[in-house]
Design an enzyme around this catalytic site. Structure first.
Site, PDB file in Angstrom:
ATOM      1  CB  SER A   9      -0.930  -0.011   1.211  1.00  0.00           C
ATOM      2  OG  SER A   9      -0.248   0.488   2.333  1.00  0.00           O
ATOM      3  CE  LYS A  10      -1.627   6.623  -3.417  1.00  0.00           C
ATOM      4  NZ  LYS A  10      -2.267   7.924  -3.596  1.00  0.00           N
ATOM      5  NE  ARG A  11      -2.387   2.615   5.380  1.00  0.00           N
ATOM      6  CZ  ARG A  11      -3.376   2.459   4.512  1.00  0.00           C
ATOM      7  NH1 ARG A  11      -3.887   3.509   3.901  1.00  0.00           N
ATOM      8  NH2 ARG A  11      -3.868   1.265   4.237  1.00  0.00           N
TER       9      ARG A  11
END
Ligand code: GLU
Length: 509
Positions: free
Chosen positions: A263-265
């Site tokens: 994910s982006k995170r």
């Protein structure tokens, strides 16, 4: 003339930097369009103003530019189906939402946030999940439950409302997805999604379907995270009476351990970038690394991404964008998630490093040399690069592999000295120096033959002499073939380094 009806789009929301999974979606769309001689469109989906992030749109465009992914139509290119930014198309969506209300496929809902929260609580109390659907909508405040007059009044007095889609009560929705095959969904599991919001903006669902229709999109190729929205989209096409496009939902990119979506995170947390370019958060100033800044070649990055979810059907792994275009097909996109492998990403960059010609690499290396205070001749740098590129994954790693071509050692690696500078080394290297001083043709073949002959005649150990020799030339035991090194730095410099080394290390007691 190009009369292909194939039109695909990449439709990012400018809510932050583009994740590498997004780049892969753009890439597959691009390849599909090129392969089928169709058009590729960039549409910016910025209807959710609460999630708008300044700089994100520019970032997306710059990232795709860097990758070499070009659009035929879009915010920058223009085209016959614009505007290509949803906020600039705002005026048209209301009409379509209202059209659905008029035809009975949607309704006005006046429930306030508090009322809905209240309903949610009540459901939770009896261990149920609150869903705005066929079972519940009759207990709520909307144009289906209120008398017509009342609804009219509320609208006239500008009471905030949303427009919700009326999911049919019992329907089996069958959809064919080009990657996943036939999908069946029962309408009972769907909720009456909001199509149009009280701020006068459409939601993603309405804007996406309306735009795909009017932009004449033939194939919707997007990430698997949009699969749950697909039944609603299909029902929307039906409600409007429009032909729907074909759909292809791409498998997720997974974390290297295969556990969950990348994910982006994940940012730099896992030790590798998840963004194509570096991103500086406009609010916090926090920096997150990108493939470009890490030293990846765009061709290598794209090649690596293409193979995460698609395969050419044979063992080939190295493809230029043009070559991929020739062989790409949606049939060869897999159903299951692809694990991201950071080591493999480096391997791809290394392969491209080897493919690049030495002049190109030399040109990329020269500015780094300059940072180290070295101005060298291009031809010389080219030769150096040809000898060391095998040993590096990135251009910025070349300096560590090649510093000794540009300057004599300033010190000698203590570990190497301990291991390789023996009692006999001083005398052997002194003799070697005399031998090398007498050689006219300093080509690698010639010096190697002469030194080997001399080693044999004197019964010296090859390993012992050549390692001590390397230590004085390089400063450590690294580097390519020693005779290639001395040929390049030249006879004079070789003799000077031997002289300095003999002086510095002296005779070992
Ligand atoms: N705006 C959506 C996104 O951010 C587009 C999804 C789609 O392609 O339909 O990914």
């Amino acid at each position: 003339m190009n009369d292909s009806k194939i039109r695909v789009r990449f439709a990012p929301s400018p809510t932050g930097p583009l994740h590498i999974g997004g780049v892969r979606t753009a890439l597959y769309n691009y390849l599909f369009a090129r392969k089928n001689k169709g058009k590729f469109i960039l549409r910016i989906e910025d209807t959710d103003q609460t999630r708008f992030v300044p700089g994100a749109e520019e970032y997306i465009i710059e990232a795709l530019d860097w990758c070499g992914i070009r659009f035929d139509e879009g915010v920058r290119e223009g085209g016959d189906y614009g505007p290509y930014k949803q906020s600039e198309r705002k005026a048209m969506y209301r009409k379509y939402a209202e059209q659905l209300v008029a035809s009975g496929y949607a309704y006005y809902a006046f429930d306030t946030a508090e009322e809905l929260a209240d309903m949610r609580k009540k459901s939770e109390a009896v261990k149920k999940t609150f869903i705005y659907n066929a079972d519940m909508r009759h207990q709520l405040k909307n144009s289906l439950t209120l008398p017509g007059e009342k609804t009219k009044k509320l609208l006239e007095t500008k009471t905030p409302y949303v427009i919700r889609f009326k999911i049919p009560q019992e329907r089996s929705i069958k959809i064919n997805d080009l990657v996943r095959g036939e999908i069946k969904v029962r309408s009972q599991v769907l909720d009456d999604k909001v199509l149009f919001k009280s701020d006068g903006m459409p939601t993603y669902h309405l804007a996406n379907v309306v735009d795909d229709h009017f932009m004449k999109i033939s194939h919707v190729i997007r990430g698997e995270e949009w699969l749950p929205s697909l039944p609603l989209h299909v029902l929307l096409y039906e409600a409007f009476g429009w032909d729907k496009p074909q759909f292809a939902h791409l498998p997720l990119l997974l974390k290297p351990d295969g556990k969950g979506k990348l994910s982006k995170r994940d940012g730099d947390r896992l030790g590798f970038p998840v963004f194509p370019l570096q991103w500086i958060d406009p609010k916090t100033g926090e920096k997150t690394s990108g493939y470009r800044e890490e030293g990846y070649f765009p061709e290598a990055f794209i090649n690596m991404l293409a193979l995460l979810g698609w395969n050419p059907g044979d063992e080939r792994e190295i493809f230029s964008l043009d070559e991929m275009t020739q062989v790409f097909s949606l049939e060869r996109v897999g159903k299951s998630g692809s694990r991201f492998d950071p080591e493999k990403a480096k391997w791809f960059n290394h392969q491209y490093m080897l493919k690049k010609n030495n002049r190109e690499l030399a040109q990329m290396f020269m500015p780094l040399l300059k940072n180290h205070g070295i101005i060298a001749d291009t031809e010389y740098v080219e030769k150096v690069v040809s000898l060391v590129k095998e040993r590096a994954h990135f251009v910025h790693e070349l300096w560590d592999q090649a510093d000794f071509f540009f300057k004599a050692p300033e010190s000698y690696d203590p570990k190497a000295v301990k291991k390789r500078w023996k009692q006999f080394s001083y005398d052997q290297i002194t003799a070697l120096k005399t031998l090398l001083a007498g050689i006219d043709d300093f080509s690698p073949e010639n010096t190697e033959a002469a030194v080997k002959k001399w080693l044999e005649e004197n019964g010296y150990g090859m390993g012992a002499v050549l390692n001590a020799f390397r230590l004085l030339i390089v400063g450590t035991l690294k580097g390519p073939h020693l005779f290639d090194i001395i040929a390049l730095i030249g006879q004079e410099e070789t003799l000077r380094r031997l002289e300095t080394g003999l002086h510095e290390l002296g005779r070992k007691e």
